[in-house]
Design a protein around this motif. Sequence first.
Motif, PDB file in Angstrom:
ATOM      1  N   PRO A 196       0.826  -1.222   0.000  1.00 55.40           N
ATOM      2  CA  PRO A 196       0.000   0.000   0.000  1.00 55.40           C
ATOM      3  C   PRO A 196       0.853   1.262   0.000  1.00 55.40           C
ATOM      4  O   PRO A 196       1.813   1.377   0.757  1.00 55.40           O
ATOM      5  N   GLY A 197       0.489   2.196  -0.861  1.00 55.93           N
ATOM      6  CA  GLY A 197       1.213   3.466  -0.942  1.00 55.93           C
ATOM      7  C   GLY A 197       0.335   4.524  -1.558  1.00 55.93           C
ATOM      8  O   GLY A 197      -0.560   4.234  -2.368  1.00 55.93           O
ATOM      9  N   ILE A 198       0.561   5.779  -1.186  1.00 53.03           N
ATOM     10  CA  ILE A 198      -0.281   6.866  -1.654  1.00 53.03           C
ATOM     11  C   ILE A 198      -0.164   7.073  -3.160  1.00 53.03           C
ATOM     12  O   ILE A 198      -1.139   7.447  -3.827  1.00 53.03           O
ATOM     13  N   ASP A 199       1.012   6.801  -3.750  1.00 57.36           N
ATOM     14  CA  ASP A 199       1.185   6.973  -5.198  1.00 57.36           C
ATOM     15  C   ASP A 199       0.350   5.961  -5.973  1.00 57.36           C
ATOM     16  O   ASP A 199      -0.252   6.289  -7.002  1.00 57.36           O
ATOM     17  N   LEU A 200       0.325   4.717  -5.492  1.00 56.88           N
ATOM     18  CA  LEU A 200      -0.497   3.696  -6.149  1.00 56.88           C
ATOM     19  C   LEU A 200      -1.980   4.024  -6.003  1.00 56.88           C
ATOM     20  O   LEU A 200      -2.765   3.838  -6.944  1.00 56.88           O
ATOM     21  N   LEU A 201      -2.372   4.522  -4.830  1.00 55.90           N
ATOM     22  CA  LEU A 201      -3.766   4.893  -4.612  1.00 55.90           C
ATOM     23  C   LEU A 201      -4.165   6.055  -5.511  1.00 55.90           C
ATOM     24  O   LEU A 201      -5.269   6.067  -6.076  1.00 55.90           O
ATOM     25  N   ARG A 202      -3.292   7.011  -5.658  1.00 53.39           N
ATOM     26  CA  ARG A 202      -3.580   8.165  -6.518  1.00 53.39           C
ATOM     27  C   ARG A 202      -3.696   7.725  -7.989  1.00 53.39           C
ATOM     28  O   ARG A 202      -4.568   8.226  -8.726  1.00 53.39           O
ATOM     29  N   ALA A 203      -2.820   6.806  -8.427  1.00 53.60           N
ATOM     30  CA  ALA A 203      -2.884   6.319  -9.805  1.00 53.60           C
ATOM     31  C   ALA A 203      -4.177   5.545 -10.060  1.00 53.60           C
ATOM     32  O   ALA A 203      -4.793   5.672 -11.124  1.00 53.60           O
ATOM     33  N   ARG A 204      -4.592   4.751  -9.073  1.00 54.80           N
ATOM     34  CA  ARG A 204      -5.847   4.010  -9.224  1.00 54.80           C
ATOM     35  C   ARG A 204      -7.041   4.958  -9.308  1.00 54.80           C
ATOM     36  O   ARG A 204      -7.970   4.747 -10.097  1.00 54.80           O
ATOM     37  N   ALA A 205      -7.021   6.027  -8.487  1.00 53.90           N
ATOM     38  CA  ALA A 205      -8.093   7.024  -8.554  1.00 53.90           C
ATOM     39  C   ALA A 205      -8.112   7.702  -9.921  1.00 53.90           C
ATOM     40  O   ALA A 205      -9.187   8.032 -10.445  1.00 53.90           O
ATOM     41  N   ARG A 206      -6.938   7.902 -10.486  1.00 50.31           N
ATOM     42  CA  ARG A 206      -6.856   8.492 -11.833  1.00 50.31           C
ATOM     43  C   ARG A 206      -7.569   7.596 -12.852  1.00 50.31           C
ATOM     44  O   ARG A 206      -8.298   8.095 -13.715  1.00 50.31           O
ATOM     45  N   LEU A 207      -7.405   6.291 -12.735  1.00 46.79           N
ATOM     46  CA  LEU A 207      -8.072   5.372 -13.656  1.00 46.79           C
ATOM     47  C   LEU A 207      -9.571   5.288 -13.374  1.00 46.79           C
ATOM     48  O   LEU A 207     -10.367   4.975 -14.271  1.00 46.79           O
ATOM     49  N   ASP A 208      -9.979   5.567 -12.133  1.00 46.07           N
ATOM     50  CA  ASP A 208     -11.400   5.596 -11.803  1.00 46.07           C
ATOM     51  C   ASP A 208     -12.060   6.890 -12.243  1.00 46.07           C
ATOM     52  O   ASP A 208     -13.294   7.027 -12.160  1.00 46.07           O
ATOM     53  N   HIS A 218     -11.525  10.076 -11.002  1.00 49.64           N
ATOM     54  CA  HIS A 218     -11.789  11.110 -10.002  1.00 49.64           C
ATOM     55  C   HIS A 218     -10.505  11.432  -9.250  1.00 49.64           C
ATOM     56  O   HIS A 218      -9.498  10.729  -9.366  1.00 49.64           O
ATOM     57  N   ASP A 219     -10.575  12.508  -8.473  1.00 48.71           N
ATOM     58  CA  ASP A 219      -9.406  12.932  -7.702  1.00 48.71           C
ATOM     59  C   ASP A 219      -9.241  12.047  -6.474  1.00 48.71           C
ATOM     60  O   ASP A 219     -10.197  11.428  -5.990  1.00 48.71           O
ATOM     61  N   LEU A 220      -8.028  11.992  -5.947  1.00 48.19           N
ATOM     62  CA  LEU A 220      -7.749  11.143  -4.793  1.00 48.19           C
ATOM     63  C   LEU A 220      -8.609  11.523  -3.596  1.00 48.19           C
ATOM     64  O   LEU A 220      -9.035  10.656  -2.821  1.00 48.19           O
ATOM     65  N   SER A 221      -8.900  12.821  -3.420  1.00 49.36           N
ATOM     66  CA  SER A 221      -9.674  13.249  -2.251  1.00 49.36           C
ATOM     67  C   SER A 221     -11.076  12.643  -2.242  1.00 49.36           C
ATOM     68  O   SER A 221     -11.703  12.534  -1.189  1.00 49.36           O
ATOM     69  N   ALA A 222     -11.580  12.243  -3.418  1.00 49.94           N
ATOM     70  CA  ALA A 222     -12.918  11.660  -3.509  1.00 49.94           C
ATOM     71  C   ALA A 222     -12.892  10.138  -3.472  1.00 49.94           C
ATOM     72  O   ALA A 222     -13.942   9.499  -3.579  1.00 49.94           O
ATOM     73  N   ASP A 223     -11.713   9.542  -3.321  1.00 46.05           N
ATOM     74  CA  ASP A 223     -11.597   8.081  -3.320  1.00 46.05           C
ATOM     75  C   ASP A 223     -12.148   7.517  -2.017  1.00 46.05           C
ATOM     76  O   ASP A 223     -11.799   7.975  -0.917  1.00 46.05           O
ATOM     77  N   ALA A 224     -12.987   6.505  -2.140  1.00 50.51           N
ATOM     78  CA  ALA A 224     -13.616   5.913  -0.956  1.00 50.51           C
ATOM     79  C   ALA A 224     -12.609   5.194  -0.076  1.00 50.51           C
ATOM     80  O   ALA A 224     -12.835   5.038   1.131  1.00 50.51           O
TER      81      ALA A 224
END
Length: 383
Positions: free
Chosen positions: A282-294, A296-302
């Motif tokens: 788990p890492g914030i960069d991977l989470l941000r990249a996944r949100a990009r593919l979804d 939306h912005d990372l702040s809106a990621d559930a």
Amino acid sequence: MEFDLLYWWLLALPAAFAVGWLASRLDLRQLKRENRESPKAYFKGLNLLLNEQQDKAIDAFIEAVQHDPDTSELHFALGNLFRRRGEFERAVRVHQHLLGRADLAVSERDRAQHALAQDFMKAGLFDRAEQAYRALKGTAFDTEAQLALLNLYERSRDWSAAAEAAAALERSGTGSFGTRIAHHWCELALEADAKGLAEAADAALAKARAAAPHAARPLLLAGQRLAKAGRHAEAITIWDELRVRDLASFALVAHDYADSAVASGQATSARQRLQAAYEQAPGIDLLRARARLDGHDLSADAALMSHLRHQPTLSAALAVLARPVDQWSAEAAQAVGEAVARAAKPQQRYRCAACGFEAQRYFWQCPGCLTWDSFPPRRVEEL
């Protein structure tokens, strides 16, 4: 007549012996006196040096050298002391004086040459340092000189010379320099790209991968070059190889990976791979990249709140703070507070101004160096 001559010879022999004996005694006394004075000055300088009185130690060593100018050890001690004090010009003069002596043994001459090269290196005279180190080829200081030259080339960003020096050290059995050589070729590839020399950059990257097949940087850089050229599908392939080999380094290009996946129509499969990578590390960069593919912005990621609870970092806290105020919850406020407290903890210490010792509470006497009143009455974050 013969009797007179024999008589005088018999008188002359004891007299000559007596004169020789007296002369030898005088020379012996002088030698003993000089030997007593020279070690005394040397040990005095050593004692001052151990007591960190370098100015007085230098004076003592100079006195010792004056008593015994032919002793090379005193010159080495004096020259090294000058170098430690940053008096490089004086250190150079001492070691050049040693090299100028015709009676110096070969081993001592090589030692003086090595010391002179160190003087030039510390003084920032890289051209002269390079010449001095090159003169040590084939001597007992050969390996040390080659390592110093490698550091010099890297410091001056002469990547071609650095790669050559590292390869020579590896061939000599000094150690493994594959990863270091790969970095050199990657730097050369970046320089070639900056000049618009695509073929030279490709060749440099190929050499980087050959030097260290498992190194992360050549794969990372190759994918970036392909993405920049619009060859996103090929970039995804290269980065997938990086993801399998070095997941931690893959996080550095996770956002680029998401962009290339969108550009090449591989968003769905790329999201699955990013999700698997996130579950593994788990890492914030991977989470941000996944949100990009979804989309939306990372702040809106559930999943952001769950990530913040498990990894209370400032990066995650900032992403939560980017949410609108009406979307805040008590859970979010608590998680952000914990992240800020964790990040602030190293800054909420007192630091000794004398030795740098840090402590959570205030000390009037430093526990590290025992100096009184060395703690400023303000925490590190307030200085």
